[in-house]
Design a protein around this motif. Structure first.
Motif, PDB file in Angstrom:
ATOM      1  N   ALA A  81       0.829  -1.211   0.000  1.00 36.30           N
ATOM      2  CA  ALA A  81       0.000   0.000   0.000  1.00 36.30           C
ATOM      3  C   ALA A  81       0.860   1.257   0.000  1.00 36.30           C
ATOM      4  O   ALA A  81       0.527   2.249  -0.659  1.00 36.30           O
ATOM      5  N   LEU A  82       1.971   1.214   0.730  1.00 37.88           N
ATOM      6  CA  LEU A  82       2.865   2.378   0.759  1.00 37.88           C
ATOM      7  C   LEU A  82       3.387   2.722  -0.633  1.00 37.88           C
ATOM      8  O   LEU A  82       3.620   3.899  -0.939  1.00 37.88           O
ATOM      9  N   GLN A  83       3.595   1.699  -1.449  1.00 38.92           N
ATOM     10  CA  GLN A  83       4.151   1.932  -2.783  1.00 38.92           C
ATOM     11  C   GLN A  83       3.137   2.589  -3.724  1.00 38.92           C
ATOM     12  O   GLN A  83       3.529   3.215  -4.713  1.00 38.92           O
ATOM     13  N   THR A  84       1.857   2.430  -3.427  1.00 39.14           N
ATOM     14  CA  THR A  84       0.828   2.900  -4.366  1.00 39.14           C
ATOM     15  C   THR A  84      -0.008   4.052  -3.827  1.00 39.14           C
ATOM     16  O   THR A  84      -0.715   4.707  -4.590  1.00 39.14           O
ATOM     17  N   GLU A  85       0.071   4.314  -2.519  1.00 36.96           N
ATOM     18  CA  GLU A  85      -0.753   5.353  -1.915  1.00 36.96           C
ATOM     19  C   GLU A  85       0.140   6.447  -1.318  1.00 36.96           C
ATOM     20  O   GLU A  85       1.147   6.142  -0.697  1.00 36.96           O
TER      21      GLU A  85
END
Length: 221
Positions: A81-85
């Protein structure tokens, strides 16, 4: 009252709006094992190490709960999620950092999170060079409410606890600050507050915007 010469920031839910992401990914990992993860349970693990969080989950769901499977699932879910948000900074963070720098006060991050998670979020917001030191949960043996992480951070800052203000959003964090002899300010995020926690902190405020006036009042500015 002693002057404040340094400020320690918790990270998750205090600097960055990560707690909703934690709640979502913990919830997914737990639900895959057939259980329901609530905000009340999330409040119990906020600010704690993975080991302590695992024990909380065992206490809640029973000794046969596959807690390691949940941890092994939640961690990659969170990093994916960190990579996309884009994780937003909490209201007032940047003005507070500016104000502390203008007053010549030291700043540190003390977070139970993994070092790579701390580094990622600081770099994402261009903050990797704005703190005098950064301490992670991997550098201490005991997690909050044990004060070890704050005591180590104060030692690295070269300041006694009496001169250091801790900013926290969780029950465990406020308890850790109190246990270490620090003054603290509570800026709640998602955590359900335990009744006695308000008695352990200096003040409870709505956002980081409210912090600098309290420091100025203490320091006689």
């Amino acid at each position: 009252m002693e002057r404040i010469t340094a400020v320690i920031f918790d990270m998750d839910g205090l600097m960055f709006d990560t707690e909703q992401l934690y709640e979502r990914t913990w919830g997914q990992a737990v639900s895959e094992q057939g259980k329901v993860f609530t905000r009340e349970i999330h409040s119990l693990i906020m600010g704690r190490s993975k080991a302590d969080s695992a024990q909380v989950l065992l206490d809640v769901y029973g000794p046969d709960f596959p807690v390691q499977k949940v941890i092994d699932r939640q961690t990659p879910l969170f990093f994916e999620a960190l990579q996309t948000e884009q994780i937003p900074a909490k209201k007032g963070l940047f003005p507070l950092l500016d104000a502390l720098e203008q007053r010549g006060l030291k700043k540190a991050v003390a977070s139970s999170s993994q070092p790579k998670k701390i580094d990622f979020l600081l770099k994402q917001h261009g903050l990797e060079h704005r703190f005098d030191c950064v301490v992670s949960g991997h550098q201490v043996h005991a997690s909050k409410p044990n004060p070890e992480i704050f005591l180590l951070t104060a030692e690295q800052l070269g300041e006694p606890p009496a001169n250091v203000l801790v900013l926290e959003d969780s029950n465990a964090g406020i308890r850790a600050a109190h246990n270490g002899g620090f003054r603290s300010i509570l800026i709640p995020d998602l955590c359900k507050l335990e009744p006695d926690v308000l008695q352990l902190c200096l003040r409870k405020v709505d956002s980081l915007d409210d912090v600098i006036s309290i420091i100025d009042a203490i320091n006689g500015r």
